[in-house]
Write an enzyme that holds these catalytic residues in place. Sequence first.
Site, PDB file in Angstrom:
ATOM      1  N   SER A  86      20.599  15.451  17.540  1.00 10.19           N
ATOM      2  CA  SER A  86      21.253  14.677  18.597  1.00 10.19           C
ATOM      3  C   SER A  86      20.558  13.357  18.906  1.00 10.19           C
ATOM      4  CB  SER A  86      21.330  15.511  19.876  1.00 10.19           C
ATOM      5  OG  SER A  86      22.189  16.617  19.680  1.00 10.19           O
TER       6      SER A  86
ATOM      7  N   GLU B 280     -42.973  -4.803  -5.419  1.00 15.74           N
ATOM      8  CA  GLU B 280     -42.298  -5.221  -6.645  1.00 15.74           C
ATOM      9  C   GLU B 280     -42.910  -6.435  -7.343  1.00 15.74           C
ATOM     10  OE1 GLU B 280     -39.587  -3.691  -8.094  1.00 15.74           O
ATOM     11  OE2 GLU B 280     -39.842  -2.101  -6.619  1.00 15.74           O
TER      12      GLU B 280
END
Length: 814
Positions: free
Chosen positions: A464, A86
Amino acid sequence: MRVIKFFWWSLLALLCAPIMALSGAFLYLNPTLPDVDALKSVQLQIPLRVYSQDQRLIAEFGEMRRNPITIEQVPQDFVHALLAAEDDNFQHHYGVDVKSLMRAAAQLLQSGRIQTGGSTITMQVAKNFFLSSERSFSRKLNEILLALQIERQLSKDEILELYVNKIYLGNRAYGIEAAANVYYGKGIQELSLAQLAMIAGLPKAPSRFNPLVNPERAKERRDWILGRMNKLGYIDEPSLQVALSAPVDARYHVPSPEVSAPYIAEMARAEMVGRYGSAAYTDGFNVFVTINSERQQIANQALRKGLIEYDHRHGYRGPEARLGDKPLAEQLQRLSQLSTMNGMEPALVTSVEASGLMARLRNGEEHVVAWDSMKWARPFINSRSMGASPKQPADVVQVGDIIRLEKITKDEVQSWQFAQVPKAQSALVSLNPHTGAIEALVGGFSFEQSNYNRAVQAKRQPGSSFKPFIYAAALDKGYSPASLVNDAPIVFVDEHLDKVWRPKNDNNTFLGPITLREALYRSRNLVSIRLLQDIGIDYALKYAQLFGFEPDDLPRNYSLALGTASLTPMQIATGWSVFANGGYQIKPYLIERITDRDGKELFSTLPPAKQTTALDQEETGESMSLSQLAAEVAANEAAVEDLHMQQVIDERTAYLMTSMLQDVIRRGTGRRALALGRSDLAGKTGTTNDSKDAWFSGYNADLVTTVWVGFDQPESLGRNEYGGTAALPIWMSYMGAALQDMPNHLPSEPAGMVSMRVDPNTGRAAAPGANDAYFEVFKSEHTPPPAEPIGSFPQDNYGGAPSAGGSAAPIDLF
């Protein structure tokens, strides 16, 4: 001389013109340029990460995958690769490389279009942090001016650190550490020279040089960078040759969770968005939840195993698609559209033999499936019946069927077995009863199948498993475990609607006068209704709210005693925690702590000490009335709003309920749990009408767990499917492993309790020499009356005589 002067001044003008132009542009643009000082405190977007209590990754949320690192953590070989690719003059220029800009200008003049931008790394930092990607002269000029300012205010290392953490490198990877994880499943410091060069080649064009999409072009870029590194003196010739010969070994690596807890992850995500809004996805929060990774894994396995066993009991519903008459391309396309469901892979049957079948997975692999793994697949007819057992694989599948396979490992040998995604669903919630911390939670068979979290969203009738709250209300109203209540027929008539309700026990039998203890472990419906009749619906509804239940979820009629409320598994587990911890209401919580990107703690949940309210014993030993309790709770509501625990029932009531619920496991509907070999477990089954919902809730002093099984759209689970057969096995599988190697632990007996011998026929103190007497535990103020001569049916001594009649006052029915 005049000619010489002309050329001299012309040359000077040519030299000054760019300087004047740049100066003018700077004076014009400078007021609009962003402040470069912001880079010193820049906050890069980091995803939200959710971890278990033991710091294992559960999930990651956010658009950008990013793991910022410091410049010291960046390998020197990568720095050299990046500079070679770069900006090889990075260490020497002042933000702008004139040669690069001139080269870019020449290319523009020759071709008529912008080919390269001539940007340095510093200029790219300026663009990535402050500017758009628009290709224009004004943007380039802003980029140059910003780069010059950045170089004046930041060091080269600071600029490079910003760059390597900001750049986009494809596949949602931002920054080099995220790219190393995505392409190689490693950290940047673990990569080879060739791999580092590959990543260094991505900033120029992440899509064009992506090694996953264009491996050949990516290799060309990598090799060019390696050659540049050698030319610039960064690597020697042997290193170059080794790197050039390395294969392109990049693969897509999704950040895989260390703990499978997708429902937990979604709960944490939603809570974080509620706290921080959209910033939750970008500000780098780390959320540590309360779940224990080992227990969560146990819960996952228990629920999966329980649902598959239930599913196999009811047969094979057929293939997910039957495509034998379709072209192969269409069959494969249909196969590719399906996803994995909790480890069950979609597969296309390609051949059927006497010994089994051959099936093709989405990735193209073909596997043999043995006949032995298919023998369970009797045809499903309905929830109560199945067809005949298959005699051969052809009785189950045919070529072109899309089926499910699961990989099984046994004795280190892997095989693929015939499978089916269960239609029934389940949820499991496990809580620490002393803090409210969620220890484990599963909201369904597969999050991929449905992200509907049944543990906290599905309101179903608990059956229950709700009865203990009615029994606890009776104990605080004056009943004892030895109180006798008549288990006999009862009829409710609504005179206005001309309706009759005749509740019955599940086996349609009646036992006559029995103790509360026996009635609970036998789960006698008519006793529960008579208890509710005696204590009153208003009292029972207010009492139930002490366990955290909302009034709107509770029916205002006698069916409440049979569990017709609409409650989630989380609500049930929360209520049951009151029995396990000695009478304290908890507020379940998931998030234990939150830290920012730097590890600084932003939030922490520290469970407070237990808070005592009006249910503490007065000097007389009498507990305060419910109305007194409600008044005090209301008066102190603001003070206790943020507390996790508040005492809501007498700890002696909680102790008695634990004792009675232990008998459910010793002698009642939860007897299967005896196989765990523990003496500290208490629990209760629950099954609703036509077995549409099956429950089991249970605990010891360390852990409370509730399991629900049913269908999302309520329908019967089938013949012989109850809480004890559908839900209890899942509960046992989880609790057995979760409590393994932990000692038995039950709440200690509180003060104010006495133990006495009781006559089971009268509920009174046993006469001396009585042979069938048993020991029972009582509150000191609620001991049974002394023995008396045998007479008529005994009257209950604590809150009125239970009704023995067959009719009752009209009530609002279902």
